[in-house]
Scaffold this motif. Structure first.
Motif, PDB file in Angstrom:
ATOM      1  N   GLY A  97     -19.426  23.239  -7.495  1.00 26.66           N
ATOM      2  CA  GLY A  97     -20.041  21.829  -6.799  1.00 26.66           C
ATOM      3  C   GLY A  97     -20.040  21.069  -7.272  1.00 26.66           C
ATOM      4  N   ARG A  98     -19.915  20.384  -8.970  1.00 24.05           N
ATOM      5  CA  ARG A  98     -19.896  19.365  -9.940  1.00 24.05           C
ATOM      6  C   ARG A  98     -19.024  18.965  -9.953  1.00 24.05           C
ATOM      7  N   LYS A  99     -18.052  19.358 -10.311  1.00 23.64           N
ATOM      8  CA  LYS A  99     -16.748  19.174 -10.048  1.00 23.64           C
ATOM      9  C   LYS A  99     -16.158  18.679  -8.953  1.00 23.64           C
ATOM     10  N   ILE A 100     -16.288  18.384  -8.018  1.00 27.12           N
ATOM     11  CA  ILE A 100     -16.006  18.858  -6.103  1.00 27.12           C
ATOM     12  C   ILE A 100     -16.615  17.271  -6.450  1.00 27.12           C
ATOM     13  N   LEU A 101     -18.053  17.378  -6.143  1.00 22.39           N
ATOM     14  CA  LEU A 101     -18.737  15.745  -6.731  1.00 22.39           C
ATOM     15  C   LEU A 101     -18.142  14.347  -7.314  1.00 22.39           C
ATOM     16  N   PHE A 102     -17.424  15.335  -8.461  1.00 18.76           N
ATOM     17  CA  PHE A 102     -16.194  13.777  -9.839  1.00 18.76           C
ATOM     18  C   PHE A 102     -15.308  13.755  -8.983  1.00 18.76           C
ATOM     19  N   GLY A 103     -14.961  14.032  -7.918  1.00 19.77           N
ATOM     20  CA  GLY A 103     -13.550  13.613  -7.361  1.00 19.77           C
ATOM     21  C   GLY A 103     -12.676  14.503  -7.344  1.00 19.77           C
ATOM     22  N   PRO A 104     -11.691  14.060  -7.115  1.00 22.68           N
ATOM     23  CA  PRO A 104     -10.404  14.634  -6.855  1.00 22.68           C
ATOM     24  C   PRO A 104      -9.473  15.220  -7.997  1.00 22.68           C
ATOM     25  N   ARG A 105      -9.901  13.970  -8.799  1.00 23.21           N
ATOM     26  CA  ARG A 105      -9.129  14.462 -10.174  1.00 23.21           C
ATOM     27  C   ARG A 105      -9.830  16.098 -11.013  1.00 23.21           C
ATOM     28  N   ASP A 106     -11.453  15.988 -10.297  1.00 25.96           N
ATOM     29  CA  ASP A 106     -11.833  16.721 -11.564  1.00 25.96           C
ATOM     30  C   ASP A 106     -11.926  18.612 -10.560  1.00 25.96           C
ATOM     31  N   VAL A 107     -11.269  18.322  -9.315  1.00 27.44           N
ATOM     32  CA  VAL A 107     -11.133  18.977  -8.539  1.00 27.44           C
ATOM     33  C   VAL A 107      -9.544  19.900  -8.934  1.00 27.44           C
ATOM     34  N   GLY A 108      -8.700  19.055  -9.089  1.00 29.42           N
ATOM     35  CA  GLY A 108      -7.381  19.744  -9.607  1.00 29.42           C
ATOM     36  C   GLY A 108      -7.221  19.597 -10.947  1.00 29.42           C
ATOM     37  N   LEU A 109      -7.977  19.673 -11.834  1.00 25.46           N
ATOM     38  CA  LEU A 109      -8.709  20.385 -12.861  1.00 25.46           C
ATOM     39  C   LEU A 109      -9.461  21.778 -12.608  1.00 25.46           C
ATOM     40  N   LEU A 110      -9.973  21.689 -11.766  1.00 23.03           N
ATOM     41  CA  LEU A 110     -11.319  23.074 -11.619  1.00 23.03           C
ATOM     42  C   LEU A 110      -9.429  23.870 -10.456  1.00 23.03           C
TER      43      LEU A 110
END
Length: 198
Positions: A97-110
């Motif tokens: 959830g935190r990575k989703i909230l951090f935005g697209p870059r973090d979702v890509g890392l996820l």
């Protein structure tokens, strides 16, 4: 004469922030509307740094779990990421959830981490050992037997049943449970279930 109503709504709300302030305002409005004399209460002490930190963390956790819950990620994603990150599945849900909230870059890392986690989970499956994900799932022996028939043209010999359990374990490791559920429904339509035979 009416007595002061000290205990009508004796809300000693400390460290609830906006919710507490709203509750106090509503309780005061209720006292005024009731016609009871108002009694002055001392102001609540200011929030301590620890209380403020706890509130901030609780609010952050609520946003994180909400972001996770409204995403396409599921328990099996959290489960394999938890293994990769050395966390519990609950902690992994918050981190997702935190990575989703951090935005697209973090979702890509996820997404990259999820691929690695799934690969690790599939590689870690011991063909002759306990099947952890299958054990955590809601699939029953009867489900496995029906899937074995479906995948093996009606045959249910013991070796094939074990192979079906391994197949389910792999599908859970890659979070393919929705497709597995559809396959199980088709298998049950075709072969029925043991529960129906009893």
């Amino acid at each position: 004469m009416k007595k002061p109503l000290r205990s009508l709504i004796s809300l000693e709300i400390i460290s609830l922030g906006a919710v507490g302030a709203l509750a106090v305002a509503l309780s005061q409005a209720a006292v005024v509307a009731s016609g009871w004399p108002q009694v002055d209460h001392p102001a609540a002490p200011p929030l301590t740094a620890a209380a403020t930190g706890w509130l901030s963390q609780a609010d952050s956790s609520a946003r994180e779990i909400s972001a996770y819950a409204s995403s396409d990620y599921d328990y099996w994603d959290a489960r394999v990421l938890a293994e990769l990150w050395g966390q519990t599945a609950s902690e992994a849900k918050l981190r997702i959830g935190r990575k989703i909230l951090f935005g697209p870059r973090d979702v890509g890392l996820l997404e990259g981490m999820l691929l690695e986690a799934r690969s690790n989970a599939v590689s870690a499956i011991n063909p002759s050992g306990p099947l952890e994900l299958f054990g955590e799932s809601s699939y029953t022996y009867d489900d496995i037997e029906v899937l074995t028939r479906y995948w093996n043209y009606g045959d249910t010999e013991q070796a094939l049943i074990w192979e079906s359990k391994l197949r389910v374990e792999r599908k859970l490791a890659i979070s393919d449970d929705e497709k597995l559920d559809r396959t199980l429904a088709q298998a049950q339509q075709l072969y029925g279930s043991r529960a129906e035979e009893s």
